[in-house]
Write a protein that holds these residues in place. Sequence first.
Motif, PDB file in Angstrom:
ATOM      1  N   ARG A 104       1.040  -1.278  -0.036  1.00  8.11           N
ATOM      2  CA  ARG A 104       0.072  -0.093   0.042  1.00  8.11           C
ATOM      3  C   ARG A 104       0.871   1.223   0.025  1.00  8.11           C
ATOM      4  O   ARG A 104       0.287   2.315  -0.102  1.00  8.11           O
ATOM      5  N   ARG A 105       2.257   1.088   0.235  1.00 11.08           N
ATOM      6  CA  ARG A 105       2.998   2.294   0.282  1.00 11.08           C
ATOM      7  C   ARG A 105       4.239   2.139  -0.936  1.00 11.08           C
ATOM      8  O   ARG A 105       5.024   2.783  -0.868  1.00 11.08           O
ATOM      9  N   ASN A 141       8.763  -6.353  -1.495  1.00  8.91           N
ATOM     10  CA  ASN A 141       7.759  -5.585  -2.239  1.00  8.91           C
ATOM     11  C   ASN A 141       8.496  -4.724  -3.061  1.00  8.91           C
ATOM     12  O   ASN A 141       8.349  -4.065  -4.349  1.00  8.91           O
ATOM     13  N   GLU A 142       9.651  -4.203  -2.728  1.00  5.46           N
ATOM     14  CA  GLU A 142      10.597  -3.068  -3.223  1.00  5.46           C
ATOM     15  C   GLU A 142      11.444  -3.957  -4.655  1.00  5.46           C
ATOM     16  O   GLU A 142      11.737  -3.199  -5.451  1.00  5.46           O
ATOM     17  N   ARG A 183      10.712   6.129   2.603  1.00  9.48           N
ATOM     18  CA  ARG A 183       9.337   6.376   1.826  1.00  9.48           C
ATOM     19  C   ARG A 183       8.323   6.743   2.625  1.00  9.48           C
ATOM     20  O   ARG A 183       8.099   6.136   4.051  1.00  9.48           O
ATOM     21  N   SER A 184       7.899   7.674   2.487  1.00  8.91           N
ATOM     22  CA  SER A 184       6.392   8.226   3.052  1.00  8.91           C
ATOM     23  C   SER A 184       5.510   7.141   3.150  1.00  8.91           C
ATOM     24  O   SER A 184       5.379   6.216   2.186  1.00  8.91           O
ATOM     25  N   VAL A 185       4.543   6.917   4.294  1.00  8.56           N
ATOM     26  CA  VAL A 185       3.521   5.984   4.388  1.00  8.56           C
ATOM     27  C   VAL A 185       2.316   6.399   3.581  1.00  8.56           C
ATOM     28  O   VAL A 185       1.809   7.381   3.956  1.00  8.56           O
ATOM     29  N   GLU A 186       1.961   5.692   2.541  1.00 13.12           N
ATOM     30  CA  GLU A 186       0.758   5.857   1.927  1.00 13.12           C
ATOM     31  C   GLU A 186      -0.413   5.061   2.284  1.00 13.12           C
ATOM     32  O   GLU A 186       0.101   3.639   2.361  1.00 13.12           O
ATOM     33  N   TRP A 215      -1.322  -1.904  -7.122  1.00 13.82           N
ATOM     34  CA  TRP A 215      -0.578  -2.667  -5.859  1.00 13.82           C
ATOM     35  C   TRP A 215      -1.621  -3.554  -5.456  1.00 13.82           C
ATOM     36  O   TRP A 215      -0.826  -4.832  -4.962  1.00 13.82           O
ATOM     37  N   GLU A 216      -2.814  -3.914  -5.767  1.00 12.04           N
ATOM     38  CA  GLU A 216      -3.322  -5.166  -5.673  1.00 12.04           C
ATOM     39  C   GLU A 216      -2.901  -6.442  -6.183  1.00 12.04           C
ATOM     40  O   GLU A 216      -2.965  -7.519  -5.761  1.00 12.04           O
TER      41      GLU A 216
END
Length: 404
Positions: free
Chosen positions: A138-139, A239-240, A199-202, A215-216
């Motif tokens: 999600r981020r 994920n990265e 990274r900022s959390v989204e 992202w899903e």
Amino acid sequence: MSIFKARVKEFEDALAGPQDVIDLKELRKLAFNGVPDVQSFRALSWKLLLGYLGPRRSSWTTTLAQKRALYKQFIEELVLPPGHSSNGSDADGGGDADKADSGGVGLQDHPLSEGPESAWNTFFNDNEFLLQIDKDVRRLCPDISFFQQPTDYPCEIVVHSKGEHGRRLHERVVPAVLSSANVERKGLGMTKINMITKRSVENYAAMEEGQEAHWEVVQRILFIYAKLNPGQGYVQGMNEIVGPIYYVMASDPDLSYRAHAEADCFFCFTALMSEIRDFFIKTLDDAEGGIKFMMARLSNMLKSKDLNIYELLKSQELHPQYYSFRWLTLLLSQEFPLPDVLRIWDSVFADEQRFDFLIKICCSMILIQREAILENDFASNVKLLQNYPPIDINVVITHAGSLA
């Protein structure tokens, strides 16, 4: 002819020429200097360089058809709730869910069963790592909007769930639990600092029924990978690794390839993870392919190239794990904007020694900041190396190429 047009022509000749067998040596040479961001050059080059496709072009159609069918089977067997497997009439997305539920489900597979062989018990236990996957995807790449946008090719057997709960992975995640969930990395405990904090959390929103955000899709790829690799499972940071690969496949100008971005990304990601999986497993940290060994190689190279910087960082007790752990484990995917990461990966994937060049890039990142590092104290150097300043990535790559 411009240099760019000449490079495009070289890739056209290498990838789409009359020959049936791709000259991988020539492709590596071309890709090492960067893949032009046009046509399907990068997506196809990565498929070849990672070994997903073989060099014989005439085999591609069969390979892709088999792999994509296999991936669909993975979704049916591992993602859909019990009763909706490939054996059920609902597997193709057009059957009756009630009929699928009624076939072959005994007491052992009752949703409340806690038996070790219960498919439902496994279904609910999956949430232990699904929580972390959901949180991480999600981020993903919050500096671009791509992963929040809907894909034009959602997974039909998942998105058309007719109101059934559990087909879409994010629906299984309980927000109240998510906020306190913490899945430990199976590697160096102390060195996971700042793995994600750069990274900022989204909080990306999920799409309505019938649609899926990118992202899903990435979430499903990681979930299936974790299910198929229980000895390793999901580790924070994967994920990265999958994000840039998926971006390349899902941005392919050739729509016939883009429609299968999820399956193709899964197998490319799996191939890459087979090479770097040791980075994520604690018991292999000291092995030749482990992360400690990689960090030691970087330190040794820095020592041979610039003893002053090496001695300063050593005297400041600024250990390699404070910065290079993340650089190496995540293949620099968090240190630069996505377009720069793709350029770096062109060279890394094309390198026959694979991670030799990655280490040279990391060493160059330190050497380029030589003057600032020599003037800084411990705190300033930690900040500089953990939040690498903006730079023309070609400067870094050119410098790395000059290192013997």
